[in-house]
Design a protein around this motif. Structure first.
Motif, PDB file in Angstrom:
ATOM      1  N   UNK A   1      11.164  12.108 -19.630  1.00 60.23           N
ATOM      2  CA  UNK A   1       9.891  11.475 -19.267  1.00 60.23           C
ATOM      3  C   UNK A   1       8.717  12.356 -19.681  1.00 60.23           C
ATOM      4  N   UNK A   2       8.817  13.641 -19.412  1.00 57.06           N
ATOM      5  CA  UNK A   2       7.742  14.565 -19.792  1.00 57.06           C
ATOM      6  C   UNK A   2       7.597  14.654 -21.303  1.00 57.06           C
ATOM      7  N   UNK A   3       8.711  14.687 -21.996  1.00 55.10           N
ATOM      8  CA  UNK A   3       8.672  14.772 -23.455  1.00 55.10           C
ATOM      9  C   UNK A   3       8.004  13.539 -24.058  1.00 55.10           C
ATOM     10  N   UNK A   4       8.345  12.367 -23.548  1.00 63.09           N
ATOM     11  CA  UNK A   4       7.740  11.132 -24.066  1.00 63.09           C
ATOM     12  C   UNK A   4       6.235  11.138 -23.816  1.00 63.09           C
TER      13      UNK A   4
ATOM     14  N   UNK B   1      17.394  17.211 -14.996  1.00 62.09           N
ATOM     15  CA  UNK B   1      17.030  17.834 -16.271  1.00 62.09           C
ATOM     16  C   UNK B   1      16.738  16.771 -17.329  1.00 62.09           C
ATOM     17  N   UNK B   2      17.622  15.796 -17.439  1.00 63.28           N
ATOM     18  CA  UNK B   2      17.487  14.768 -18.479  1.00 63.28           C
ATOM     19  C   UNK B   2      16.336  13.807 -18.169  1.00 63.28           C
ATOM     20  N   UNK B   3      16.303  13.271 -16.956  1.00 61.53           N
ATOM     21  CA  UNK B   3      15.292  12.261 -16.612  1.00 61.53           C
ATOM     22  C   UNK B   3      13.885  12.852 -16.637  1.00 61.53           C
ATOM     23  N   UNK B   4      13.695  13.961 -15.943  1.00 60.93           N
ATOM     24  CA  UNK B   4      12.365  14.567 -15.879  1.00 60.93           C
ATOM     25  C   UNK B   4      11.970  15.120 -17.250  1.00 60.93           C
ATOM     26  N   UNK B   5      12.902  15.763 -17.916  1.00 59.45           N
ATOM     27  CA  UNK B   5      12.612  16.307 -19.242  1.00 59.45           C
ATOM     28  C   UNK B   5      12.269  15.223 -20.246  1.00 59.45           C
TER      29      UNK B   5
ATOM     30  N   UNK C   1       0.825  -1.210   0.000  1.00 53.93           N
ATOM     31  CA  UNK C   1       0.000   0.000   0.000  1.00 53.93           C
ATOM     32  C   UNK C   1       0.853   1.252   0.000  1.00 53.93           C
ATOM     33  N   UNK C   2       1.943   1.215   0.751  1.00 56.78           N
ATOM     34  CA  UNK C   2       2.844   2.371   0.784  1.00 56.78           C
ATOM     35  C   UNK C   2       3.520   2.524  -0.577  1.00 56.78           C
ATOM     36  N   UNK C   3       3.898   1.409  -1.187  1.00 59.19           N
ATOM     37  CA  UNK C   3       4.488   1.463  -2.529  1.00 59.19           C
ATOM     38  C   UNK C   3       3.520   2.063  -3.536  1.00 59.19           C
ATOM     39  N   UNK C   4       2.246   1.686  -3.424  1.00 59.71           N
ATOM     40  CA  UNK C   4       1.221   2.238  -4.315  1.00 59.71           C
ATOM     41  C   UNK C   4       1.034   3.732  -4.070  1.00 59.71           C
ATOM     42  N   UNK C   5       1.128   4.135  -2.809  1.00 58.37           N
ATOM     43  CA  UNK C   5       1.016   5.554  -2.486  1.00 58.37           C
ATOM     44  C   UNK C   5       2.146   6.333  -3.149  1.00 58.37           C
ATOM     45  N   UNK C   6       3.349   5.784  -3.085  1.00 57.84           N
ATOM     46  CA  UNK C   6       4.485   6.453  -3.729  1.00 57.84           C
ATOM     47  C   UNK C   6       4.330   6.446  -5.246  1.00 57.84           C
ATOM     48  N   UNK C   7       3.805   5.373  -5.814  1.00 56.35           N
ATOM     49  CA  UNK C   7       3.583   5.334  -7.264  1.00 56.35           C
ATOM     50  C   UNK C   7       2.597   6.431  -7.672  1.00 56.35           C
ATOM     51  N   UNK C   8       1.553   6.612  -6.881  1.00 53.40           N
ATOM     52  CA  UNK C   8       0.587   7.682  -7.164  1.00 53.40           C
ATOM     53  C   UNK C   8       1.251   9.054  -7.027  1.00 53.40           C
ATOM     54  N   UNK C   9       2.106   9.197  -6.038  1.00 52.58           N
ATOM     55  CA  UNK C   9       2.839  10.453  -5.833  1.00 52.58           C
ATOM     56  C   UNK C   9       3.708  10.761  -7.045  1.00 52.58           C
ATOM     57  N   UNK C  10       4.440   9.764  -7.531  1.00 54.74           N
ATOM     58  CA  UNK C  10       5.313   9.978  -8.687  1.00 54.74           C
ATOM     59  C   UNK C  10       4.507  10.249  -9.950  1.00 54.74           C
ATOM     60  N   UNK C  11       3.389   9.558 -10.103  1.00 53.94           N
ATOM     61  CA  UNK C  11       2.525   9.796 -11.266  1.00 53.94           C
ATOM     62  C   UNK C  11       2.001  11.232 -11.240  1.00 53.94           C
ATOM     63  N   UNK C  12       1.597  11.684 -10.064  1.00 53.58           N
ATOM     64  CA  UNK C  12       1.136  13.062  -9.930  1.00 53.58           C
ATOM     65  C   UNK C  12       2.237  14.034 -10.354  1.00 53.58           C
ATOM     66  N   UNK C  13       3.451  13.790  -9.926  1.00 55.28           N
ATOM     67  CA  UNK C  13       4.566  14.681 -10.257  1.00 55.28           C
ATOM     68  C   UNK C  13       4.850  14.749 -11.740  1.00 55.28           C
ATOM     69  N   UNK C  14       4.987  13.602 -12.383  1.00 59.56           N
ATOM     70  CA  UNK C  14       5.376  13.619 -13.799  1.00 59.56           C
ATOM     71  C   UNK C  14       4.206  14.009 -14.696  1.00 59.56           C
ATOM     72  N   UNK C  15       2.998  13.559 -14.353  1.00 48.33           N
ATOM     73  CA  UNK C  15       1.850  13.938 -15.180  1.00 48.33           C
ATOM     74  C   UNK C  15       1.491  15.411 -15.001  1.00 48.33           C
TER      75      UNK C  15
END
Length: 192
Positions: free
Chosen positions: A175-178, A169-173, A79-93
């Protein structure tokens, strides 16, 4: 649910609120037609707040300890892992959504040639902002303290800081670009 089981994770609520604030602000700013002084003040606030959206991706450093904390409190680590996955999805999306708004605005105003310079500049500023938040531990409101900011930015000139900033810069950029390219193509096909 994880906050009820593990109340020591209130920081996640704060980080989510800070990540959503520039997304909501961008939604308003890029739909306004009249752009006066108030709009430009909103843009300044947006630029200051925007690094909070990709910043939550760096909360991965808390994942292992948070899963262990959840287990010790009787919660399920998955459940905690899923919470973090949702957190990361929120950030990148959220970050990708903001870039989509910027690109749409530039296209709407006939400034297609500015898309890449603007997007790259914003992404670089956010990478520096993420570093400022994660390493010197500055917050968005510290932008109102020029001396503190200047000292922190001076720290960003060393090789280790440059490596971290380049990585963000590279990773976030990328991921967002894709994500942007996939959703932009899908939206264009749907319009046809």
């Amino acid at each position: 649910m994880h906050h009820a089981a593990v109340p020591r994770l209130e920081w996640m609520n704060v980080n989510v609120a800070l990540a959503v604030a520039p997304v909501a602000l961008a939604t308003v700013l890029f739909t306004v037609q009249r752009r006066g002084v108030l709009w430009w003040l909103g843009m300044v606030l947006w630029v200051v707040l925007l690094p909070n959206t990709p910043y939550i991706l760096t909360d991965v450093i808390h994942l292992r300890a948070s899963v262990a904390l959840a287990r010790s409190a009787g919660a399920i680590g998955i459940g905690m892992g899923a919470t973090f996955a949702a957190l990361f999805a929120l950030g990148i999306l959220g970050y990708t959504y903001v870039f989509a708004l910027v690109v749409a605005d530039l296209r709407r105003h006939g400034r297609q040639r500015l898309i890449w310079p603007v997007v790259v500049t914003i992404n670089l500023a956010c990478a520096v902002g993420v570093w400022l938040g994660r390493v010197p531990r500055l917050n968005s409101w510290d932008a109102a303290r020029p001396r503190l900011m200047a000292d922190a930015v001076r720290q960003a000139t060393n090789a280790r800081a440059a490596f971290v900033i380049a990585g963000v810069f590279i990773v976030v950029g990328a991921a967002s670009l894709i994500i942007f390219q996939v959703t932009d193509r899908a939206a264009r096909r749907l319009r046809r």
